[in-house]
Structures are given as structure tokens and as C-alpha cells.
Write a protein that holds these residues in place. Sequence first.
Motif, PDB file in Angstrom:
ATOM      1  N   ASP A 158       0.919  -1.076  -0.104  1.00 15.05           N
ATOM      2  CA  ASP A 158      -0.134   0.119  -0.043  1.00 15.05           C
ATOM      3  C   ASP A 158       0.981   1.209  -0.079  1.00 15.05           C
ATOM      4  O   ASP A 158       0.603   2.265  -0.687  1.00 15.05           O
ATOM      5  CB  ASP A 158      -1.059  -0.038   1.155  1.00 15.05           C
ATOM      6  CG  ASP A 158      -2.072  -1.256   1.336  1.00 15.05           C
ATOM      7  OD1 ASP A 158      -2.396  -1.554   0.020  1.00 15.05           O
ATOM      8  OD2 ASP A 158      -2.142  -1.810   2.220  1.00 15.05           O
ATOM      9  N   THR A 202       2.535   1.544  -3.640  1.00 20.55           N
ATOM     10  CA  THR A 202       1.543   2.079  -4.455  1.00 20.55           C
ATOM     11  C   THR A 202       1.218   3.585  -4.443  1.00 20.55           C
ATOM     12  O   THR A 202       0.948   4.252  -5.367  1.00 20.55           O
ATOM     13  CB  THR A 202       0.241   1.152  -4.872  1.00 20.55           C
ATOM     14  OG1 THR A 202      -0.283   1.079  -3.599  1.00 20.55           O
ATOM     15  CG2 THR A 202       0.647  -0.463  -5.269  1.00 20.55           C
ATOM     16  N   TYR A 253       1.502   6.319  -7.035  1.00 18.92           N
ATOM     17  CA  TYR A 253       0.520   7.159  -7.693  1.00 18.92           C
ATOM     18  C   TYR A 253       0.706   8.608  -7.500  1.00 18.92           C
ATOM     19  O   TYR A 253       0.171   9.441  -8.137  1.00 18.92           O
ATOM     20  CB  TYR A 253      -0.737   6.768  -6.672  1.00 18.92           C
ATOM     21  CG  TYR A 253      -1.435   5.528  -7.071  1.00 18.92           C
ATOM     22  CD1 TYR A 253      -1.721   5.054  -7.993  1.00 18.92           C
ATOM     23  CD2 TYR A 253      -2.033   4.874  -5.990  1.00 18.92           C
ATOM     24  CE1 TYR A 253      -2.168   3.628  -8.263  1.00 18.92           C
ATOM     25  CE2 TYR A 253      -2.799   3.557  -6.193  1.00 18.92           C
ATOM     26  CZ  TYR A 253      -2.664   3.125  -7.441  1.00 18.92           C
ATOM     27  OH  TYR A 253      -3.361   1.720  -7.379  1.00 18.92           O
ATOM     28  N   LEU A 259      -8.422   4.713  -4.860  1.00 17.83           N
ATOM     29  CA  LEU A 259      -7.364   3.768  -5.286  1.00 17.83           C
ATOM     30  C   LEU A 259      -7.217   2.645  -4.637  1.00 17.83           C
ATOM     31  O   LEU A 259      -6.978   1.598  -5.166  1.00 17.83           O
ATOM     32  CB  LEU A 259      -6.139   4.660  -5.884  1.00 17.83           C
ATOM     33  CG  LEU A 259      -6.294   5.875  -6.977  1.00 17.83           C
ATOM     34  CD1 LEU A 259      -5.300   6.730  -6.907  1.00 17.83           C
ATOM     35  CD2 LEU A 259      -6.500   5.047  -8.124  1.00 17.83           C
ATOM     36  N   PHE A 260      -7.070   2.882  -3.287  1.00 16.64           N
ATOM     37  CA  PHE A 260      -6.773   1.853  -2.213  1.00 16.64           C
ATOM     38  C   PHE A 260      -7.651   0.833  -2.363  1.00 16.64           C
ATOM     39  O   PHE A 260      -7.194  -0.417  -2.773  1.00 16.64           O
ATOM     40  CB  PHE A 260      -6.837   2.306  -0.918  1.00 16.64           C
ATOM     41  CG  PHE A 260      -6.631   1.175   0.179  1.00 16.64           C
ATOM     42  CD1 PHE A 260      -5.223   0.654   0.585  1.00 16.64           C
ATOM     43  CD2 PHE A 260      -7.751   0.893   0.907  1.00 16.64           C
ATOM     44  CE1 PHE A 260      -5.185  -0.016   1.348  1.00 16.64           C
ATOM     45  CE2 PHE A 260      -7.522   0.018   1.928  1.00 16.64           C
ATOM     46  CZ  PHE A 260      -6.378  -0.593   2.033  1.00 16.64           C
ATOM     47  N   CYS A 261      -9.032   1.267  -2.433  1.00 14.06           N
ATOM     48  CA  CYS A 261     -10.234   0.169  -2.722  1.00 14.06           C
ATOM     49  C   CYS A 261     -10.072  -0.533  -3.837  1.00 14.06           C
ATOM     50  O   CYS A 261     -10.371  -1.840  -3.756  1.00 14.06           O
ATOM     51  CB  CYS A 261     -11.377   0.844  -2.327  1.00 14.06           C
ATOM     52  SG  CYS A 261     -11.877   1.644  -0.476  1.00 14.06           S
ATOM     53  N   LEU A 262      -9.852   0.016  -4.957  1.00  9.42           N
ATOM     54  CA  LEU A 262      -9.886  -0.650  -5.921  1.00  9.42           C
ATOM     55  C   LEU A 262      -8.562  -1.757  -6.180  1.00  9.42           C
ATOM     56  O   LEU A 262      -9.039  -2.827  -6.568  1.00  9.42           O
ATOM     57  CB  LEU A 262      -9.499   0.454  -7.272  1.00  9.42           C
ATOM     58  CG  LEU A 262      -9.355  -0.069  -8.695  1.00  9.42           C
ATOM     59  CD1 LEU A 262     -10.673  -0.836  -9.231  1.00  9.42           C
ATOM     60  CD2 LEU A 262      -9.079   1.125  -9.689  1.00  9.42           C
ATOM     61  N   SER A 263      -7.343  -1.289  -5.855  1.00  5.90           N
ATOM     62  CA  SER A 263      -6.218  -2.283  -5.820  1.00  5.90           C
ATOM     63  C   SER A 263      -6.509  -3.534  -4.813  1.00  5.90           C
ATOM     64  O   SER A 263      -6.195  -4.733  -5.037  1.00  5.90           O
ATOM     65  CB  SER A 263      -5.090  -1.464  -5.291  1.00  5.90           C
ATOM     66  OG  SER A 263      -4.972  -0.984  -4.107  1.00  5.90           O
ATOM     67  N   ARG A 264      -7.307  -2.933  -3.723  1.00  8.80           N
ATOM     68  CA  ARG A 264      -7.451  -4.197  -2.753  1.00  8.80           C
ATOM     69  C   ARG A 264      -8.512  -4.947  -3.322  1.00  8.80           C
ATOM     70  O   ARG A 264      -8.512  -6.352  -3.042  1.00  8.80           O
ATOM     71  CB  ARG A 264      -8.038  -3.504  -1.391  1.00  8.80           C
ATOM     72  CG  ARG A 264      -6.997  -3.544  -0.605  1.00  8.80           C
ATOM     73  CD  ARG A 264      -6.273  -4.354  -0.101  1.00  8.80           C
ATOM     74  NE  ARG A 264      -4.970  -4.054   0.536  1.00  8.80           N
ATOM     75  CZ  ARG A 264      -4.817  -4.159   1.965  1.00  8.80           C
ATOM     76  NH1 ARG A 264      -5.778  -4.224   2.846  1.00  8.80           N
ATOM     77  NH2 ARG A 264      -3.545  -3.818   2.341  1.00  8.80           N
ATOM     78  N   SER A 265      -9.705  -4.588  -4.001  1.00  7.49           N
ATOM     79  CA  SER A 265     -10.454  -5.387  -4.723  1.00  7.49           C
ATOM     80  C   SER A 265     -10.134  -6.395  -5.489  1.00  7.49           C
ATOM     81  O   SER A 265     -10.589  -7.563  -5.616  1.00  7.49           O
ATOM     82  CB  SER A 265     -11.740  -4.609  -5.191  1.00  7.49           C
ATOM     83  OG  SER A 265     -12.213  -3.604  -4.276  1.00  7.49           O
ATOM     84  N   VAL A 266      -9.161  -5.883  -6.326  1.00  2.00           N
ATOM     85  CA  VAL A 266      -8.621  -6.813  -7.262  1.00  2.00           C
ATOM     86  C   VAL A 266      -7.524  -7.761  -6.767  1.00  2.00           C
ATOM     87  O   VAL A 266      -7.839  -8.979  -7.001  1.00  2.00           O
ATOM     88  CB  VAL A 266      -7.465  -5.805  -8.310  1.00  2.00           C
ATOM     89  CG1 VAL A 266      -6.659  -6.647  -9.078  1.00  2.00           C
ATOM     90  CG2 VAL A 266      -8.366  -4.811  -8.945  1.00  2.00           C
ATOM     91  N   GLY A 267      -6.866  -7.452  -5.793  1.00  2.00           N
ATOM     92  CA  GLY A 267      -6.346  -8.631  -4.695  1.00  2.00           C
ATOM     93  C   GLY A 267      -7.077  -9.562  -4.068  1.00  2.00           C
ATOM     94  O   GLY A 267      -6.737 -10.714  -4.262  1.00  2.00           O
TER      95      GLY A 267
END
Length: 88
Positions: free
Chosen positions: A27, A30, A34, A47-55
Motif C-alpha cells: 500500500d 503503490t 500514484y 485507488l486503495f479500495c480498487l487495488s484491494r478489490s483486485v487483490g
Amino acid sequence: MACARLAPQIEGYLSDIKSRAIPMNIDGATAAVYVELGFKASLASGLFCLSRSVGILAHAWEQTQQGGRNKGPLPKDRLWTYLTPSEK
């Protein structure tokens, strides 16, 4: 100062305070990327939520493909099983 150069200094400062190595997590790394790309701080949560969702999605997919136990602190007799669409 560029954030990419500042991030390792923050990591070192935290390590000095704690008297042990405090490595930067994904985190923090990234976030530095950003900032370098010019994203505004107000976009950080999204952006944090998006990357966590992908993970999370990648982890769930890996677990369904593996067919093994979902790693976690649950006793084996209380674990759930994954069903394919045809099994539902």
C-alpha cells in the motif's frame, strides 16, 4: 522532493523509531507510485479500495482453482467448500 525518493526515507525513519526494520508494504509502495503519476491525495481511498478489490478477487480465484483449503484460522471441520455453478 519526489515521493519515490521520500518513501524509503520514511521507511528508514520508522525503522529508527521502532529500533527494528519496518519494511514498506504494498500500500505504501503503490501510494508513492500514484503520487509520482500525479494523482491527487483525495483519490487515495478510491485507488486503495480498487487495488484491494483486485487483490481479493485474485486470491479468491486462486483458491477456487487450487481446490484446497482456504487459508484462515478456522478449524478444518468448520470450513466451507467451493461449489462450481453446476453444483449449486
